[in-house]
Design a protein around this motif. Structure first.
Motif, short mmCIF file in Angstrom:
data_model
loop_
_atom_site.label_atom_id
_atom_site.label_comp_id
_atom_site.label_asym_id
_atom_site.label_seq_id
_atom_site.Cartn_x
_atom_site.Cartn_y
_atom_site.Cartn_z
N ILE A 95 1.00 -1.20 0.07
CA ILE A 95 0.06 -0.01 -0.04
C ILE A 95 0.84 1.37 0.09
O ILE A 95 0.24 2.28 -0.46
CB ILE A 95 -1.22 0.07 1.18
CG1 ILE A 95 -0.41 0.05 2.40
CG2 ILE A 95 -1.98 -1.08 0.94
CD1 ILE A 95 -1.45 0.53 3.67
N SER A 96 2.32 1.14 0.53
CA SER A 96 3.08 2.49 0.65
C SER A 96 3.28 2.56 -0.75
O SER A 96 3.66 3.73 -1.24
CB SER A 96 3.97 2.15 1.44
OG SER A 96 3.58 1.76 2.81
N LEU A 98 1.97 2.03 -3.71
CA LEU A 98 0.64 2.52 -4.36
C LEU A 98 0.45 4.01 -3.89
O LEU A 98 0.45 4.96 -4.95
CB LEU A 98 -0.37 1.83 -4.33
CG LEU A 98 -0.49 0.20 -4.45
CD1 LEU A 98 -1.92 -0.34 -4.07
CD2 LEU A 98 -0.47 0.27 -6.07
N SER A 99 0.50 4.33 -2.76
CA SER A 99 0.56 5.78 -2.30
C SER A 99 1.68 6.58 -2.84
O SER A 99 1.31 7.56 -3.34
CB SER A 99 0.43 5.80 -0.88
OG SER A 99 -0.38 4.71 -0.25
N ALA A 155 -1.09 0.31 7.89
CA ALA A 155 -0.70 1.66 7.28
C ALA A 155 0.54 2.13 7.70
O ALA A 155 1.23 1.83 8.83
CB ALA A 155 -1.79 2.76 7.65
N SER A 156 1.28 2.80 6.82
CA SER A 156 2.52 3.11 7.14
C SER A 156 3.22 4.38 6.52
O SER A 156 3.42 4.59 5.39
CB SER A 156 3.77 2.04 6.57
OG SER A 156 4.99 2.36 7.01
N THR A 160 5.79 4.89 3.17
CA THR A 160 5.39 5.66 1.95
C THR A 160 6.36 6.89 1.86
O THR A 160 6.61 7.43 0.51
CB THR A 160 3.87 6.24 2.43
OG1 THR A 160 3.08 5.15 2.76
CG2 THR A 160 3.27 6.98 1.33
#
Lengths: 282, 297
Positions: A95-96, A98-99, A155-156, A160
């Motif tokens: 997810i990092s 992607l962000s 979440a990180s 990111t």
């Protein structure tokens, strides 16, 4: 060093040997004690020479757990820890990436807001909001599940920021060229950006795997059934109140098993680990 | 801390970036912001332990905390604990880094060994040290008892505190060591040689060159260590002493847990959470405002 001073070098070695002893001694003592009969450990008969119960203690720890206290076999707890550590590490990295890609390669309304929403989570460590987070998990029916154990920790902000910093060093011409060749953003991300990020991903994986493996407060809160225990939690539960009723040999074998995977990863991937750590904090 | 300048924005799409950000934003909002807002809200209410009744109380939970000597004690204890952990760990790792920077032979071996504590969970770090100093099973603990020392951290609060400080500092050595060593190795060799030619001995060189160049790293590490001691040592304390004996090792994070999860004082625990949150915010701002600009690796 600048000039040759044998005495200073000798002194440096002395300090480092002392440091190595301080650092390794508790691990070594635990390892030695894990080869003794529980009652021998309890009455302090562990010496600096290994005992004879090593294989039996480790076998017992892996397959059935400590005597006297109802416990799960370490094999199952190690599996739980591995699932937790890998899910957290892979999830955070995914997810990092992607962000960071979205923030660096696109201009869109609300971009700054998204960035700050992610960035500010640096200031909200889980230790600080224990009860309300527990309540959210319980409302979502995620107690005692792998999802509850891992998703909230995924979440990180730091990961990111790290990938964002790295993407910004990638020459913008690459993206331009990809566009001219007719590649869409996702194709560019997958075929060009990903291969360039492999070392960063590996370095981060080492750190995040260890972070996930060593979690304590979160699994303590979120899991109540013994079957969900990670090895760090399960190990602590084995130490009963009464010293003589604690099967110390097996407890110590379990402790060593709990430490082993992260230690192996650090020793084998030392260079990447150091790189990952220094980069992450930059 | 602002995103990339507009030079780099090759892809035109309004929806795709939001989709890419969605997983991160979703987790952040559900598991970070929502509970944090709840913590602030709960801190303003007094709720009975079963959650049946709650009443707006303004800042009563906060004033109650500071009127309560056990909270003030835990606060002061946390300050002492984090100062001791940071001081001990920074001091030892600087010493090790200076030595490791000097030796050539065996350097990799020493480095590998000094990295080991990083791999070990705080709770396990605490427990392995407990094994070593346990008055009846530990090799050092038994030696102390045999020498006539009244050693029993299970009964003596100061000894329990010393044990958790030591285990927590031990765990942090690797981290500090890596950064100090990186800092030392980034000091240009020519600078040290020039100083040596000018007649500066190792002591003077350390004071006039190494120390000033290393101080931004040291300051950064100090902030990181304080954060670590305050928030990440829960495992050490829970696994070794459970805050005892007689609350001698109960630091703030442990108190939030024991008051909230064990004692079910929702409002009080939430007020403590909010205070902790303010501490993290201050430390994070300090870290970014003052450290980011000055530290060069």
């Amino acid at each position: 060093m600048v000039e040759n001073r044998p005495l200073a070098t000798f002194f440096a070695h002395l300090v480092l040997i002392l440091g190595a002893v301080i650092v390794t001694f508790p691990i070594l003592f635990t390892l030695l004690a894990s080869t003794y009969e529980g009652s021998d450990v309890a009455s302090g008969r562990v010496t600096l020479w290994p005992g004879t119960m090593g294989l039996e203690n480790y076998w017992l720890a892996l397959t059935s757990g400590a005597r006297y206290t109802a416990q799960n076999p370490a094999a199952h707890m190690l599996l739980n820890s591995a699932i937790m550590a890998v899910t957290i590490a892979v999830g955070k990295i995914f997810i990092s990436l992607l962000s960071a890609f979205a923030v660096v390669y696109f201009r869109f309304p609300g971009r700054m807001l998204c960035f700050w929403v992610i960035f500010l989570t640096l200031m909200l460590p889980v230790e600080v909001r224990i009860l309300p987070t527990y309540k959210v998990i319980s409302d979502l029916g995620m107690l005692d599940s792998y999802a509850g154990l891992t998703v909230p920790l995924i979440a990180s902000a730091t990961a990111t920021l790290l990938f964002r910093q790295f993407f910004m060093t990638v020459p913008p011409e690459l993206a331009e060229a990809a566009k001219i060749d007719g590649a869409g953003p996702l194709k560019f991300f997958w075929d060009i950006l990903m291969p360039l990020s492999v070392t960063n991903i590996a370095a981060l994986f080492v750190i995040l795997f260890i972070y996930g493996w060593n979690q304590y407060l979160w699994p303590l809160l979120i899991t109540t059934s013994g079957g969900m225990d990670t090895v760090v939690i399960g190990m602590k539960k084995m130490i009963g109140g009464d010293d003589t009723q604690t099967d110390w040999g097996v407890v110590m074998a379990t402790t060593i098993l709990a430490m082993l995977p992260p230690i192996v990863i650090i020793v084998v991937m030392q260079r990447w680990f150091v790189k990952g750590l220094v980069e992450q904090e930059k | 801390m602002t995103p990339a300048s507009s030079a780099q924005a090759p892809f035109q799409n309004k929806l795709l970036p939001l989709l890419l950000l969605l997983p991160q934003l979703l987790i952040t909002v559900v598991f970070f912001y929502w509970p944090s807002v709840q913590a602030v809200q709960q801190s303003l209410y007094i709720e009975d332990p079963f959650g049946l009744n709650s009443e707006f109380a303004g800042l009563a939970n906060f004033t109650e905390l500071f009127r309560n000597s056990s909270y003030v004690d835990a606060f002061l204890r946390s300050l002492f604990f984090s100062a001791a952990v940071s001081g001990l760990s920074l001091g030892l790792s600087l010493l090790f880094a200076v030595c490791a920077d000097r030796v050539v032979r065996g350097a990799t071996g020493y480095k590998t060994l000094l990295l080991l504590p990083y791999a070990i969970a705080p709770a396990l770090a605490g427990v392995t040290w407990m094994f070593v100093v346990h008055p009846s099973i530990g090799i050092l603990g038994r030696a102390l008892v045999a020498m006539g020392v009244e050693w029993n951290y299970l009964l003596n609060g100061n000894q329990a505190m010393a044990l958790v400080i030591f285990a927590a500092a031990w765990k942090q050595i690797s981290y500090n060591f890596i950064f100090f060593l990186a800092g030392l190795q980034s000091i240009p060799h020519s600078l040290m040689e020039a100083a040596a030619i000018d007649g500066a001995g190792p002591g003077k060189r350390f004071r006039d060159i190494v120390f000033p160049l290393l101080s931004p790293t040291a300051f950064f590490l100090l902030v990181v260590n304080i954060v670590y001691a305050f928030f990440e040592t829960f495992g050490v304390i829970h696994a070794v002493t459970s805050g005892g004996p007689a609350k001698a090792t109960e630091i703030l994070v442990y108190k939030v847990y024991s008051d909230g999860v064990v004692g079910l004082d929702i409002g009080g625990s939430a007020a403590q959470s909010v205070i902790l949150m303010l501490i993290v915010i201050v430390l994070t701002v300090v870290q970014f405002r003052f450290v980011e600009r000055k530290v060069h690796y």
